[in-house]
Design a protein around this motif. Structure first.
Motif, mmCIF file in Angstrom:
data_model
loop_
_atom_site.group_PDB
_atom_site.id
_atom_site.type_symbol
_atom_site.label_atom_id
_atom_site.label_comp_id
_atom_site.label_asym_id
_atom_site.label_seq_id
_atom_site.Cartn_x
_atom_site.Cartn_y
_atom_site.Cartn_z
ATOM 1 N N ILE A 1 0.830 -1.213 0.000
ATOM 2 C CA ILE A 1 0.000 0.000 0.000
ATOM 3 C C ILE A 1 0.860 1.257 0.000
ATOM 4 C CG2 ILE A 1 -1.804 1.301 1.214
ATOM 5 C CD1 ILE A 1 -2.894 -1.268 2.345
ATOM 6 N N ALA A 2 0.563 2.161 -0.936
ATOM 7 C CA ALA A 2 1.206 3.478 -0.944
ATOM 8 C C ALA A 2 0.155 4.487 -0.505
ATOM 9 C CB ALA A 2 1.707 3.820 -2.333
ATOM 10 N N VAL A 3 0.531 5.350 0.426
ATOM 11 C CA VAL A 3 -0.402 6.371 0.928
ATOM 12 C C VAL A 3 0.241 7.735 0.755
ATOM 13 C CG1 VAL A 3 -1.814 7.092 2.899
ATOM 14 C CG2 VAL A 3 -1.071 4.737 2.740
ATOM 15 N N CYS A 4 -0.553 8.719 0.301
ATOM 16 C CA CYS A 4 0.054 10.031 0.129
ATOM 17 C C CYS A 4 -0.097 10.876 1.396
ATOM 18 C CB CYS A 4 -0.543 10.739 -1.065
ATOM 19 S SG CYS A 4 -2.246 11.096 -0.834
ATOM 20 N N VAL A 5 0.893 11.729 1.620
ATOM 21 C CA VAL A 5 0.892 12.632 2.793
ATOM 22 C C VAL A 5 1.191 14.047 2.301
ATOM 23 C CG1 VAL A 5 1.592 10.934 4.541
ATOM 24 C CG2 VAL A 5 3.338 12.114 3.229
ATOM 25 N N PRO A 6 0.728 15.092 3.025
ATOM 26 C CA PRO A 6 1.052 16.467 2.605
ATOM 27 C C PRO A 6 2.571 16.676 2.603
ATOM 28 C CG PRO A 6 -0.638 16.489 4.310
ATOM 29 C CD PRO A 6 -0.128 15.081 4.223
ATOM 30 N N SER A 7 3.053 17.559 1.711
ATOM 31 C CA SER A 7 4.499 17.749 1.601
ATOM 32 C C SER A 7 5.106 18.330 2.878
ATOM 33 C CB SER A 7 4.840 18.644 0.404
ATOM 34 O OG SER A 7 4.161 19.868 0.510
ATOM 35 N N ASP B 1 -0.919 21.938 -1.319
ATOM 36 C CA ASP B 1 0.503 21.644 -1.503
ATOM 37 C C ASP B 1 0.970 22.254 -2.813
ATOM 38 O OD1 ASP B 1 1.603 19.545 0.560
ATOM 39 O OD2 ASP B 1 -0.480 19.033 0.195
ATOM 40 N N ILE B 2 2.021 23.054 -2.721
ATOM 41 C CA ILE B 2 2.559 23.697 -3.915
ATOM 42 C C ILE B 2 4.001 23.226 -4.057
ATOM 43 C CG2 ILE B 2 3.120 25.913 -5.004
ATOM 44 C CD1 ILE B 2 0.702 26.444 -2.479
ATOM 45 N N ALA B 3 4.357 22.715 -5.227
ATOM 46 C CA ALA B 3 5.713 22.187 -5.382
ATOM 47 C C ALA B 3 6.215 22.337 -6.816
ATOM 48 C CB ALA B 3 5.747 20.711 -4.994
#
Length: 330
Positions: free
Chosen positions: A98-104, A160-162
């Motif tokens: 499982i891959a889970v995204c998190v805020p930068s 999130d801005i990147a």
């Protein structure tokens, strides 16, 4: 043997589950309703969202994630377990990756909390991926090239801005201003301007139907029902999209400031790429009308919204799983 490797967009407002080879199979609000006395969970997802603001004293409908981060560990784990089970069913022969995204801007502790909760849900292995990278992959950008791409991912709890190049983040910032703050700004405006008390769901309705971040050629109107703060009785008010632009000015300008600060810290070669290629918007907040025009008017850089901004992060997380798993299996 059947594989079910999963990508999860664990958002403040909704959870999306992507299964390898199938795409996004589940999208539900990240809301849990539970009995405060017995701590028994009554409903999860859409059923629980319908209870927001409408429950008796002992039953509370809560969002266990606040601003992209776990605020209630136990409930988050149960919610994730429920969604994973619902997405893959019972035909699974081995534990999924499982891959889970998190805020930068998530700290190591916050990332660890997400990983631990996911492991408890029965994951074979867990990988966290930063939201802007997932969003860029999901928006169809080839992030492996030595070329600058700017992503603005506006979710429910965080934006999130990147700037991404060669598969990694060069400059990034995460601000705790996003879709939920748009709703709160509308609630505040209605109270101040019309003496009308409305709930979050009504505010979200206004945002979706007539909300605008930039002045429009023609106004849209909507009748809004709420409670008159003077008389205490129900009341209906006609609201225009011009008023929503005024209401949303503060949160949208905070997002613009964050975009400015990222651009100021971007190396000149990458800044030239961004001026050439433009800014890509993803996340549910990107659906706010006039946002592209507002960013263009403030930065002078062409801005476009990804094809399906709502699912971009989930798709990107899932494709990341496919890449990692494929890489392991080779």
């Amino acid at each position: 043997m059947q594989y079910a490797d999963i990508g999860i967009d664990l958002g403040t407002a909704s959870v999306l589950v992507y299964i390898r080879g199938k795409g996004v199979v589940l999208k539900e609000p990240s809301v849990v309703a539970y009995d405060r006395d017995t701590e028994e969970i009554k409903a999860i997802g859409e059923d629980a969202r319908l209870m927001l603001g409408r429950t008796p004293g002992n039953i509370v409908a809560v969002r266990p994630l606040r601003q992209g981060v776990i605020s209630n560990y136990k409930i988050t784990e149960q919610m994730m377990r429920y969604f994973i089970k619902k997405a893959i069913g019972r035909r699974i022969h081995r534990k999924p990756f499982i891959a889970v995204c998190v805020p930068s801007g998530a700290t190591e502790v916050e990332k660890k909390a997400v990983e631990d909760a996911t492991r408890l849900c029965g994951a074979r292995d867990v990988k966290t991926i930063e939201e802007p990278i997932a969003a860029a992959i999901g928006a169809g950008i080839d992030i492996t090239k030595p070329c600058g791409n700017m992503i603005v991912d506006i979710g429910g709890g965080t934006s999130d801005i990147a700037v991404i190049s060669l598969g990694g983040t060069v400059v990034s910032t995460s601000v705790k201003v996003a879709g939920d703050d748009f709703d709160e700004a509308i609630v505040r405006y209605m109270r101040k301007k019309h003496n009308l008390l409305i709930g979050d769901r009504t505010a979200e309705d206004i945002k979706i139907k007539i909300g605008s971040a930039y002045p429009r050629a023609e106004d849209d109107y909507m009748d809004v029902r709420g409670r008159n703060l003077v008389t205490g009785l129900p009341k209906t008010v006609r609201v225009s999209s011009e008023e929503t632009e005024e209401a949303l000015r503060e949160p949208t300008s905070q997002i613009i400031e964050a975009i400015h600060s990222v651009l100021e810290n971007t190396p000149p070669e990458l800044a030239a790429d961004i001026a050439d290629r433009g800014i890509v918007l993803t996340g549910g907040g990107a659906l706010l009308r006039g946002l592209e025009d507002l960013i263009y008017s403030k930065t002078g850089i062409n801005t476009m919204t990804a094809e399906d901004p709502m699912t971009a992060v989930a798709i990107g997380t899932g494709r990341y799983v496919e890449f990692i798993v494929g890489y392991h299996e080779d």
